[in-house]
Design a protein around this motif. Structure first.
Motif, PDB file in Angstrom:
ATOM      1  N   GLU A   4      10.143  24.449  32.187  1.00 24.48           N
ATOM      2  CA  GLU A   4       9.062  23.565  32.981  1.00 24.48           C
ATOM      3  C   GLU A   4       9.992  22.900  33.845  1.00 24.48           C
ATOM      4  OE1 GLU A   4       9.679  23.501  29.493  1.00 24.48           O
ATOM      5  OE2 GLU A   4       9.692  21.233  28.738  1.00 24.48           O
ATOM      6  N   HIS A   5      11.054  22.842  34.010  1.00 27.25           N
ATOM      7  CA  HIS A   5      12.004  22.172  34.759  1.00 27.25           C
ATOM      8  C   HIS A   5      11.910  22.890  36.157  1.00 27.25           C
ATOM      9  CE1 HIS A   5      13.179  18.841  32.343  1.00 27.25           C
ATOM     10  NE2 HIS A   5      13.537  19.808  31.449  1.00 27.25           N
ATOM     11  N   ASP A   6      11.786  24.158  36.242  1.00 27.84           N
ATOM     12  CA  ASP A   6      12.185  24.747  37.676  1.00 27.84           C
ATOM     13  C   ASP A   6      11.085  24.997  38.588  1.00 27.84           C
ATOM     14  OD1 ASP A   6      13.023  27.504  35.691  1.00 27.84           O
ATOM     15  OD2 ASP A   6      11.320  27.017  35.789  1.00 27.84           O
ATOM     16  N   HIS A   7       9.995  24.593  38.210  1.00 17.51           N
ATOM     17  CA  HIS A   7       8.760  24.521  39.065  1.00 17.51           C
ATOM     18  C   HIS A   7       8.249  23.131  39.211  1.00 17.51           C
ATOM     19  CE1 HIS A   7       5.770  24.956  36.089  1.00 17.51           C
ATOM     20  NE2 HIS A   7       6.552  25.496  35.286  1.00 17.51           N
ATOM     21  N   ASP A   8       8.003  22.807  40.323  1.00 18.76           N
ATOM     22  CA  ASP A   8       6.844  21.633  40.654  1.00 18.76           C
ATOM     23  C   ASP A   8       7.224  20.268  39.833  1.00 18.76           C
ATOM     24  OD1 ASP A   8       5.135  21.790  42.297  1.00 18.76           O
ATOM     25  OD2 ASP A   8       3.312  22.073  40.715  1.00 18.76           O
ATOM     26  N   HIS A   9       8.578  20.296  39.492  1.00 23.17           N
ATOM     27  CA  HIS A   9       8.981  19.134  38.783  1.00 23.17           C
ATOM     28  C   HIS A   9       9.046  17.927  39.620  1.00 23.17           C
ATOM     29  CE1 HIS A   9      10.616  16.585  35.947  1.00 23.17           C
ATOM     30  NE2 HIS A   9      11.750  16.508  36.315  1.00 23.17           N
TER      31      HIS A   9
ATOM     32  N   ARG B  60      -6.350  17.718  42.721  1.00 29.24           N
ATOM     33  CA  ARG B  60      -5.738  16.569  43.228  1.00 29.24           C
ATOM     34  C   ARG B  60      -4.188  16.102  42.725  1.00 29.24           C
ATOM     35  NH1 ARG B  60     -10.070  12.633  40.976  1.00 29.24           N
ATOM     36  NH2 ARG B  60     -11.168  14.476  40.197  1.00 29.24           N
ATOM     37  N   ARG B  61      -3.910  17.258  41.748  1.00 25.18           N
ATOM     38  CA  ARG B  61      -2.375  16.798  41.050  1.00 25.18           C
ATOM     39  C   ARG B  61      -1.644  18.136  41.391  1.00 25.18           C
ATOM     40  NH1 ARG B  61      -2.948  16.067  35.385  1.00 25.18           N
ATOM     41  NH2 ARG B  61      -4.693  17.573  35.311  1.00 25.18           N
ATOM     42  N   GLY B  62      -0.367  17.901  41.319  1.00 25.51           N
ATOM     43  CA  GLY B  62       0.291  18.911  41.480  1.00 25.51           C
ATOM     44  C   GLY B  62       0.465  20.118  40.338  1.00 25.51           C
ATOM     45  N   GLU B  63      -0.249  19.873  39.338  1.00 30.96           N
ATOM     46  CA  GLU B  63      -0.056  20.644  38.129  1.00 30.96           C
ATOM     47  C   GLU B  63      -0.827  21.869  38.265  1.00 30.96           C
ATOM     48  OE1 GLU B  63      -0.320  18.338  34.725  1.00 30.96           O
ATOM     49  OE2 GLU B  63       0.763  16.688  35.473  1.00 30.96           O
ATOM     50  N   ASP B  64       0.061  22.819  37.590  1.00 25.01           N
ATOM     51  CA  ASP B  64      -0.474  24.336  37.566  1.00 25.01           C
ATOM     52  C   ASP B  64      -0.717  24.754  36.202  1.00 25.01           C
ATOM     53  OD1 ASP B  64       2.147  24.548  37.065  1.00 25.01           O
ATOM     54  OD2 ASP B  64       2.526  25.658  38.916  1.00 25.01           O
ATOM     55  N   GLY B  65      -0.618  24.257  35.182  1.00 23.84           N
ATOM     56  CA  GLY B  65      -0.848  24.993  33.821  1.00 23.84           C
ATOM     57  C   GLY B  65      -1.883  24.247  33.113  1.00 23.84           C
ATOM     58  N   PRO B  66      -2.457  25.081  32.269  1.00 17.34           N
ATOM     59  CA  PRO B  66      -2.284  26.618  32.173  1.00 17.34           C
ATOM     60  C   PRO B  66      -3.077  27.124  33.286  1.00 17.34           C
ATOM     61  CG  PRO B  66      -3.864  25.575  30.490  1.00 17.34           C
ATOM     62  CD  PRO B  66      -3.421  24.482  31.286  1.00 17.34           C
TER      63      PRO B  66
ATOM     64  N   ILE C 364      -3.931  18.882  28.069  1.00 17.08           N
ATOM     65  CA  ILE C 364      -3.357  17.509  28.131  1.00 17.08           C
ATOM     66  C   ILE C 364      -1.571  17.938  27.848  1.00 17.08           C
ATOM     67  CG2 ILE C 364      -2.572  15.552  26.573  1.00 17.08           C
ATOM     68  CD1 ILE C 364      -5.079  15.067  28.501  1.00 17.08           C
ATOM     69  N   ALA C 365      -1.619  18.958  27.155  1.00 18.16           N
ATOM     70  CA  ALA C 365      -0.070  19.431  26.846  1.00 18.16           C
ATOM     71  C   ALA C 365       0.491  20.132  27.998  1.00 18.16           C
ATOM     72  CB  ALA C 365      -0.122  20.458  25.890  1.00 18.16           C
ATOM     73  N   MET C 380       4.784  28.995  26.155  1.00 18.53           N
ATOM     74  CA  MET C 380       3.791  28.486  25.129  1.00 18.53           C
ATOM     75  C   MET C 380       2.376  28.330  25.847  1.00 18.53           C
ATOM     76  SD  MET C 380       3.522  26.831  22.406  1.00 18.53           S
ATOM     77  CE  MET C 380       2.925  25.468  21.241  1.00 18.53           C
ATOM     78  N   ASN C 381       2.465  28.210  27.200  1.00 24.19           N
ATOM     79  CA  ASN C 381       1.121  28.580  27.921  1.00 24.19           C
ATOM     80  C   ASN C 381       0.631  29.800  28.062  1.00 24.19           C
ATOM     81  OD1 ASN C 381       0.387  26.027  28.936  1.00 24.19           O
ATOM     82  ND2 ASN C 381       1.662  25.870  30.710  1.00 24.19           N
TER      83      ASN C 381
END
Lengths: 163, 116, 409
Positions: A4-9, B60-66, C364-365, C380-381
């Motif tokens: 999880e550290h190597d993208h978008d962190h 609007r957030r940089g998150e991409d998971g899942p 949320i995880a 995990m995803n």
């Protein structure tokens, strides 16, 4: 577990235009490409629905009080034109109680029936909304107090710690 | 005014063209200092052209998971934008009108600090 | 001993999920009809519940938020309420079944009619919830529930034809005399029984009762990796015993005494007394787990104060709702309904309700606001999303299969 550290962190505001090239702008004349909000934020930025609605409200001791069922905004006059340069609306209260029913089933609760927790009692906002006062001092917790005093507190052992 | 009355309202430009629906209201804890927390003021509204529903904020957030959910949410809210409160002309029941020459801004949120 | 107690939460959660009264019977029914032909479903279910519980345990430990708070927050009030209604109904049916199950286990031990034991069982569950510390409750029921390992021991003592059992397990598919739909109905029921939402509500709320923090993530993982595979193993052992003894004798399992028959045959009176203690602890533990889950889900949806670490008067509505649940359970049992039949339906409905309880946790995880750097990794995803698809498929298939097969008759 470290992938999880190597993208978008270290994502922050400077890199964000990388994310919006896939936005599709199908408007006509007069619409420009979105750009970043030119005013740098001067405090914590929150989106009301995303960060506040339906979150848990905790009192000073961390005891759950209620959830954020709705929010009251002051300074918006429905139907009235907003003069340029007028002060922005402010968040004035967390609404609960009957307000949950109106969000579930629609309609309006009369203002007198609303249970409000003034926003000025909020001490911190994170994944929960923390208050700077005790739950017992709030109207929002009268049902809990009633059940405690008249039912649960009367059963033997109800006022003792579990063993 | 109550937040949920504003959410889902139709957004129009000054010429009366429908732009989409109000998805969220952007706030900033930056007003006059108060006892515990500075005053929380409205700085803008978020508009989505394609869907009224979102509570997840992937657009609007940089998150991409899942991946599957992020992709679906970004697609649902493609082209959503932020309008500064200064560009809002009028708020009525179920309707928000922007000023002539309003600007569409990037809806991306600054990265939130994590609560201790 | 200390290490054993450290995994008590996982063990109790899994026992309540895999070998509660409904599962004891369902597993034996499946074994007596399909042999080990459905063992693969238990395996899929164990992996699924491990992923699900691991994510919700991690969210609870890192962010301090229990699963139903997350569900309300991500799904909003309407979808959250629909989910609450479904989950609460499943909980209530399961509480009813478990209270009935405790009474049946007491009948097995004393030969006194279960009707007399029902109020005793319900009162026992209430008094433990009212007065006992969470740690005490989970340690005692978790430890005593471990005596169900006697099913695995019995399977060895029966010295079965291992080649044949392995053959059943490795060549899944319906036997010639069973319709395909029935086979898949039981597959969905076993999957639903393994991945019941109340396990996760209980596990994540239990993590908060035990005040886990980010430092306890290893403990959370250990609880998950010991508890649920153990539950799955017991579940397969019960089916295995039934496959060896009951399948050749063409005995149709309809009661608890038939479930324990293979153990009695293998190990005599001593094994039988072990199994009765185990069933009593497992059903009692499951009754505690589901009653507490009912309170947890309601309190977390509405934002009430909850938790056994507080005095009951400081979590008044939480305790009141659990008292009401137990009273309703006794009222339902008083109508003379078969508690075992009740759970057969409730596991199928859990499969239906599962997607909407699983999805918010998966989201949320991945949320840094809640999780900081402890968000899901890519691996995990990946499995999390594979399971999202499996869960959706099981949910969509559950009701049609229930109707087509007449509940597996």
């Amino acid at each position: 577990m470290n992938d999880e550290h190597d993208h978008d962190h270290d994502h922050d505001h400077e890199h964000e235009h990388e994310h919006d090239h896939d936005h599709d702008h199908d408007g006509g004349a007069g619409r420009r490409m979105p750009r970043r909000d030119p005013r740098a934020p001067r405090g914590r930025v929150l989106d009301a629905h995303l960060h506040l609605l339906d979150r848990q409200v905790l009192d000073r001791e961390g005891v759950p009080v209620t959830t954020v069922d709705d929010l009251e905004l002051d300074g918006i006059e429905p139907g009235a034109r907003i003069e340029p340069g007028s002060p922005p609306p402010t968040l004035t209260a967390i609404l609960t109680g009957p307000q949950l029913l109106t969000r579930l089933f629609g309609g309006h609760a009369p203002a007198a029936r609303r249970i409000a927790i003034p926003w000025k009692l909020v001490s911190a906002v994170g994944t929960t909304v923390r208050l700077g006062v005790d739950a017992d001092s709030l109207d929002a917790s009268w049902v809990e107090r009633w059940v405690s005093r008249h039912l649960i507190g009367r059963i033997p052992g109800g006022r003792h710690d579990p063993e | 005014m109550i937040l949920s009355d504003l959410l889902g309202s139709d957004a129009f430009d000054a010429d009366g063209r429908r732009l989409g629906a109000i998805l969220d209201v952007r706030l900033e804890i930056s007003g006059a200092p108060a006892q515990l927390l500075a005053e929380t003021v409205v700085t803008g509204v978020l508009v989505s052209s394609h869907s009224r529903f979102s509570t997840w904020g992937y657009e609007r957030r940089g998150e991409d998971g899942p991946f599957l959910i992020a992709w679906l949410q970004r697609w649902l809210h493609r082209g959503s934008f932020l309008v500064a409160w200064d560009d809002v002309e009028l708020v009525d029941v179920g309707r928000v009108v922007f000023r002539a020459g309003y600007e569409q801004l990037d809806p991306m949120l600054p990265r939130a600090p994590r609560e201790a | 001993m200390k290490n054993l107690f450290a995994v008590a939460l996982g063990v109790l959660t899994a026992i309540g999920g895999f070998v509660d009264i409904g599962d004891l019977v369902t597993n034996a029914v499946v074994g007596s009809r399909f042999g080990l032909g459905l063992a693969w479903v238990v395996l899929v279910g164990v992996v699924g519940i491990c992923i699900y519980a691991q994510m919700s345990g991690r969210v609870a430990a890192v962010s301090g938020r229990a699963t139903f708070e997350i569900i309300r927050e991500r799904l909003g009030p309407r979808a959250g309420l629909a989910n609450l209604a479904a989950s609460f109904l499943i909980n209530l049916l399961t509480v009813t079944a478990e209270v009935g199950g405790v009474a049946l286990a007491l009948q097995l031990a004393t030969s006194v009619d279960p009707g007399w034991w029902i109020p005793v069982a319900a009162f026992g569950v209430w008094i433990v919830i009212w007065r006992a510390r969470f740690e005490l409750l989970e340690n005692v029921t978790g430890l005593l529930g471990l005596t169900l390992i006697v099913f695995a021991v019995a399977l060895f003592m029966l010295s079965p034809d291992w080649g044949e059992l392995a053959g059943q397990a490795l060549q899944p598919g319906p036997p010639a005399d069973e319709p395909v739909a029935t086979y898949w109905f039981y597959a969905v029921a076993l999957f639903g029984a393994a991945m019941t939402p109340y396990e996760v509500f209980f596990f994540s709320s239990g993590a908060i009762e035990e005040k886990w923090t980010e430092k306890d993530l290893a403990k959370s993982r250990l609880n998950v990796l010991v508890g649920f595979p153990l539950g799955g193993l017991l579940s397969i052992a019960i089916a295995g015993c039934a496959a060896v003894v009951l399948l050749p004798a063409a005995i149709d399992v309809t009661s608890l005494s038939q479930v324990v028959l293979p153990v009695a045959e293998a190990g005599g009176k001593i094994a039988l007394s072990f199994v009765i203690v185990g069933i009593l602890a497992a059903t009692f533990g499951a009754a505690l787990e589901t009653t507490l889950s009912s309170g947890y889900t309601l309190a977390q949806y509405f934002g009430w104060s909850w938790g056994k670490f507080r005095k009951p008067a400081k979590a008044a509505r939480f305790h009141l709702s659990m008292i009401v649940c137990l009273l309703i359970a006794v009222a339902i049992l008083a109508t003379g309904v078969d508690p075992i039949l009740v759970t057969e339906y409730s596991v199928v409905f859990s499969a239906v309700a599962l997607p909407l309880t699983y999805l918010p946790i998966l989201i949320i995880a991945n949320d840094r606001e809640y999780m900081g750097d402890r968000v899901n990794g890519r691996g995990m995803n990946f499995v999390g999303q594979v399971y999202l698809v499996i869960i959706l498929a099981a949910a969509l298939a559950a009701i049609p299969l229930l109707i087509i097969t007449g509940a597996g008759a």
